[in-house]
Design a protein around this motif. Structure first.
Motif, PDB file in Angstrom:
ATOM      1  N   LEU A  35       0.830  -1.211   0.000  1.00  0.00           N
ATOM      2  CA  LEU A  35       0.000   0.000   0.000  1.00  0.00           C
ATOM      3  C   LEU A  35       0.866   1.263   0.000  1.00  0.00           C
ATOM      4  O   LEU A  35       0.570   2.231  -0.699  1.00  0.00           O
ATOM      5  CB  LEU A  35      -0.948   0.009   1.204  1.00  0.00           C
ATOM      6  CG  LEU A  35      -2.128  -0.968   1.088  1.00  0.00           C
ATOM      7  CD1 LEU A  35      -2.887  -1.046   2.412  1.00  0.00           C
ATOM      8  CD2 LEU A  35      -3.072  -0.551  -0.040  1.00  0.00           C
ATOM      9  N   ARG A  79       2.196   1.783  -3.414  1.00  0.00           N
ATOM     10  CA  ARG A  79       1.138   2.328  -4.280  1.00  0.00           C
ATOM     11  C   ARG A  79       0.970   3.822  -4.025  1.00  0.00           C
ATOM     12  O   ARG A  79       0.854   4.613  -4.964  1.00  0.00           O
ATOM     13  CB  ARG A  79      -0.188   1.626  -4.017  1.00  0.00           C
ATOM     14  CG  ARG A  79      -1.312   2.200  -4.879  1.00  0.00           C
ATOM     15  CD  ARG A  79      -2.693   1.903  -4.330  1.00  0.00           C
ATOM     16  NE  ARG A  79      -2.889   2.544  -3.031  1.00  0.00           N
ATOM     17  CZ  ARG A  79      -3.970   2.379  -2.275  1.00  0.00           C
ATOM     18  NH1 ARG A  79      -4.942   1.584  -2.689  1.00  0.00           N
ATOM     19  NH2 ARG A  79      -4.076   2.990  -1.112  1.00  0.00           N
ATOM     20  N   ASP A  80       0.983   4.210  -2.753  1.00  0.00           N
ATOM     21  CA  ASP A  80       0.797   5.625  -2.427  1.00  0.00           C
ATOM     22  C   ASP A  80       1.968   6.472  -2.885  1.00  0.00           C
ATOM     23  O   ASP A  80       1.854   7.687  -3.011  1.00  0.00           O
ATOM     24  CB  ASP A  80       0.554   5.798  -0.920  1.00  0.00           C
ATOM     25  CG  ASP A  80      -0.796   5.212  -0.506  1.00  0.00           C
ATOM     26  OD1 ASP A  80      -1.651   5.018  -1.399  1.00  0.00           O
ATOM     27  OD2 ASP A  80      -0.983   4.935   0.692  1.00  0.00           O
ATOM     28  N   ALA A  81       3.105   5.821  -3.142  1.00  0.00           N
ATOM     29  CA  ALA A  81       4.255   6.543  -3.695  1.00  0.00           C
ATOM     30  C   ALA A  81       4.229   6.510  -5.229  1.00  0.00           C
ATOM     31  O   ALA A  81       5.154   6.968  -5.876  1.00  0.00           O
ATOM     32  CB  ALA A  81       5.558   5.946  -3.173  1.00  0.00           C
ATOM     33  N   GLY A  82       3.155   5.950  -5.806  1.00  0.00           N
ATOM     34  CA  GLY A  82       2.986   6.010  -7.253  1.00  0.00           C
ATOM     35  C   GLY A  82       3.328   4.737  -8.011  1.00  0.00           C
ATOM     36  O   GLY A  82       3.175   4.674  -9.227  1.00  0.00           O
ATOM     37  N   ALA A  83       3.780   3.690  -7.307  1.00  0.00           N
ATOM     38  CA  ALA A  83       4.217   2.473  -7.998  1.00  0.00           C
ATOM     39  C   ALA A  83       3.042   1.578  -8.388  1.00  0.00           C
ATOM     40  O   ALA A  83       1.960   1.663  -7.801  1.00  0.00           O
ATOM     41  CB  ALA A  83       5.175   1.684  -7.113  1.00  0.00           C
ATOM     42  N   SER A  85      -4.950   4.280  -8.370  1.00  0.00           N
ATOM     43  CA  SER A  85      -5.398   5.226  -7.351  1.00  0.00           C
ATOM     44  C   SER A  85      -5.443   6.616  -7.962  1.00  0.00           C
ATOM     45  O   SER A  85      -4.446   7.080  -8.516  1.00  0.00           O
ATOM     46  CB  SER A  85      -4.422   5.209  -6.172  1.00  0.00           C
ATOM     47  OG  SER A  85      -4.410   6.464  -5.532  1.00  0.00           O
ATOM     48  N   SER A 123      -2.504   8.902  -6.037  1.00  0.00           N
ATOM     49  CA  SER A 123      -1.067   8.746  -6.274  1.00  0.00           C
ATOM     50  C   SER A 123      -0.753   8.299  -7.696  1.00  0.00           C
ATOM     51  O   SER A 123       0.378   8.406  -8.145  1.00  0.00           O
ATOM     52  CB  SER A 123      -0.489   7.719  -5.294  1.00  0.00           C
ATOM     53  OG  SER A 123      -0.894   6.414  -5.658  1.00  0.00           O
ATOM     54  N   GLY A 124      -1.734   7.762  -8.408  1.00  0.00           N
ATOM     55  CA  GLY A 124      -1.453   7.209  -9.724  1.00  0.00           C
ATOM     56  C   GLY A 124      -0.911   5.791  -9.640  1.00  0.00           C
ATOM     57  O   GLY A 124      -0.806   5.094 -10.643  1.00  0.00           O
ATOM     58  N   GLY A 125      -0.565   5.349  -8.434  1.00  0.00           N
ATOM     59  CA  GLY A 125      -0.091   3.981  -8.252  1.00  0.00           C
ATOM     60  C   GLY A 125      -1.256   3.004  -8.254  1.00  0.00           C
ATOM     61  O   GLY A 125      -2.421   3.396  -8.340  1.00  0.00           O
ATOM     62  N   ALA A 126      -0.943   1.718  -8.163  1.00  0.00           N
ATOM     63  CA  ALA A 126      -2.012   0.720  -8.195  1.00  0.00           C
ATOM     64  C   ALA A 126      -1.575  -0.552  -7.485  1.00  0.00           C
ATOM     65  O   ALA A 126      -0.386  -0.874  -7.461  1.00  0.00           O
ATOM     66  CB  ALA A 126      -2.380   0.391  -9.637  1.00  0.00           C
ATOM     67  N   ILE A 127      -2.552  -1.228  -6.887  1.00  0.00           N
ATOM     68  CA  ILE A 127      -2.307  -2.586  -6.412  1.00  0.00           C
ATOM     69  C   ILE A 127      -2.899  -3.515  -7.460  1.00  0.00           C
ATOM     70  O   ILE A 127      -4.097  -3.470  -7.743  1.00  0.00           O
ATOM     71  CB  ILE A 127      -3.002  -2.854  -5.056  1.00  0.00           C
ATOM     72  CG1 ILE A 127      -2.489  -1.898  -3.970  1.00  0.00           C
ATOM     73  CG2 ILE A 127      -2.828  -4.317  -4.650  1.00  0.00           C
ATOM     74  CD1 ILE A 127      -1.174  -2.277  -3.343  1.00  0.00           C
TER      75      ILE A 127
END
Ligand SMILES: Nc1nc2c(ncn2[C@@H]2O[C@H](COP(=O)(O)OP(=O)(O)OP(=O)(O)O)[C@@H](O)[C@H]2O)c(=O)[nH]1
Ligand SMILES: [Mg+2]
Lengths: 131, 291
Positions: free
Chosen positions: A27, A30-34, B78, B81-85
């Protein structure tokens, strides 16, 4: 975001069934953009390497609480090299005693994260190594 | 036995996924290869799409060494952030070792149509690598997102027994596009009823009767679904001449490319809004050519 478009695999090899730590890291990444691929529990080193290759990840994080981190890390890194994917950085997280750090680094592990470290410092180190 | 060049396919996918439009054609390889059979799996979030793919791939591919199958599984990015799980793989553990299978998890990267902006480029690339079938799992979205219908041959819409209200919104959207409807989680209460209701709704509204099939994660119903998919594929091939579906795909692909080209051109020109509308428009057209 510094990890924008970076692909990171968080994998849980071995038999332990605790993935809270792995999920927390996933998580935060993800919040760091990955873009974080999560494998679920109990994957073999063979499966993890195949996923890392198919997903073309920049980094592979192994979350290991079972104590067999030395064997698992070596096995994964050897197989990555066999698949010509030795450029994928391998990180290990979990309950790792200090005296094993040198052994893991020798095996080719790029970063070691223990539960004493803050999430922010873990993310910062990953950002540094992937940039 | 042939072995999939996994590293190569994988790197090509990354390259295409990140390439500006000007580089995409070269990155795809731009060959005129025969298209793969494309199967779309869509339905509400958590409805059981990945679990179904797990069983469906095992059924259709098995340990075959002659055929190859690819799965593209899209999860939402997301908005913050532009990130994703990307977690679709968690459910695909039974097929993890099949030699002829290649799975790639994708982020929607901000696309709002349940796909990702360059999904057609990625599909074309996989076709270039010779995959005979491609399964596409969309983001679990609100189901007014019907774009997936345009990029696949056979569209499977899944509905879990507890879908309740979301069926209301699906009725006037994606359900009308469904070639096959699947009620997942057949071991849960209400599955039988949901299947009967859906069959009635589809008959009444659309005047056509796509098969409604019940499945379970244990594999119940999956052979029936696979047979229905093959039957639909045969029907499409007979009904629709290959040139027509090729034309349809080509047009969609062109639209997708030009849309991204427009976004790139707009982003690169800070002064686009200056002057009159026609001046802006000429500027945009000029930008489209250089980028
Ligand atoms: N009881 C039961 N649960 C199921 C069945 N199929 C899927 N599930 C559960 O439903 C949940 C969601 O399943 P997924 O396959 O991940 O659903 P999905 O549609 O791919 O979800 P997203 O990709 O997140 O939209 C999981 O907890 C599954 O274990 C089934 O046949 N029976
Ligand atoms: Mg899924």
């Amino acid at each position: 975001m510094t990890l924008e478009k970076k692909r990171i695999l968080i994998a849980k090899p071995g038999l332990d069934g605790h993935d809270v730590g792995a999920k927390v890291i996933a998580l935060a990444l993800r919040d760091a953009g990955a873009e974080v691929i999560y494998t679920g529990l109990r994957r073999s080193p063979e499966q993890i390497v195949r996923i890392a290759v198919d997903e073309d990840v920049d980094m592979l994080g192994l979350s290991i609480l079972s104590g067999s981190h030395k064997e698992l890390a070596r096995s994964v890194i050897a197989q990555l090299h066999a698949e010509e994917a030795g450029d994928i950085k391998v990180f290990v997280g979990g309950t790792i005693p200090d005296e094993d750090f040198d052994n893991l680094r020798e095996a080719g592990v790029s970063g070691i994260f223990t539960s004493e470290m803050t999430i922010d410092s873990v993310i910062a180190e990953i950002e540094r190594q992937l940039s | 036995m042939h072995r999939l060049p996994r590293r190569q396919i994988s790197r090509d996918l990354t390259r295409v996924a990140n390439a500006p439009v000007s580089d995409v054609l070269e990155a795809i390889g731009d060959t005129d290869v025969p298209p793969a059979f494309r199967i779309g799996i869509t339905g509400p979030p958590g409805g059981g799409k990945s679990t179904l793919i797990n069983a469906l791939v095992a059924e259709r591919l098995g340990n075959s060494l002659e055929t190859t199958l690819a799965v593209l599984a899209i999860d939402p990015a997301s908005p913050v952030s532009g990130g994703a799980i990307l977690g679709d793989r968690i459910r695909m553990d039974a097929i993890a070792d099949l030699p002829g299978l290649f799975i790639r998890s994708l982020s929607s990267r901000g696309a709002r149509n349940g796909l990702c902006d360059n999904v057609v480029d990625l599909l074309a690339l996989l076709e270039g690598h010779g995959f005979s079938e491609i399964l596409l799992e969309t983001v679990g979205v609100g189901q007014s997102e019907v774009a997936v219908h345009e990029v696949v041959d056979t569209l499977v819409v899944i509905v879990p027994p507890d879908a309740g209200d979301s069926v209301q919104t699906m009725k006037s959207g994606i359900l009308e596009m469904a070639d096959i409807v699947v009620v997942t989680k057949g071991d849960q209460p209400g599955a039988q009823r949901m299947a009967a209701d859906l069959a009635a709704v589809l008959r009444a509204r659309a005047g056509r009767e796509p098969p409604v099939i019940q499945t379970q994660s244990s594999g119940v119903g999956v052979a029936e679904l696979s047979a229905a998919i093959t039957a639909h594929h045969r029907w499409v091939t007979e009904q629709r001449p290959a040139t027509l579906s090729r034309e349809k795909r080509r047009i969609y692909h062109l639209k997708a490319l030009i849309e991204r080209q427009i976004h790139e051109a707009l982003r690169s020109d800070q002064q686009i809004a200056q002057g009159t509308l026609s001046q802006s428009y000429d500027r945009l057209l000029a930008n489209l050519r250089v980028t």
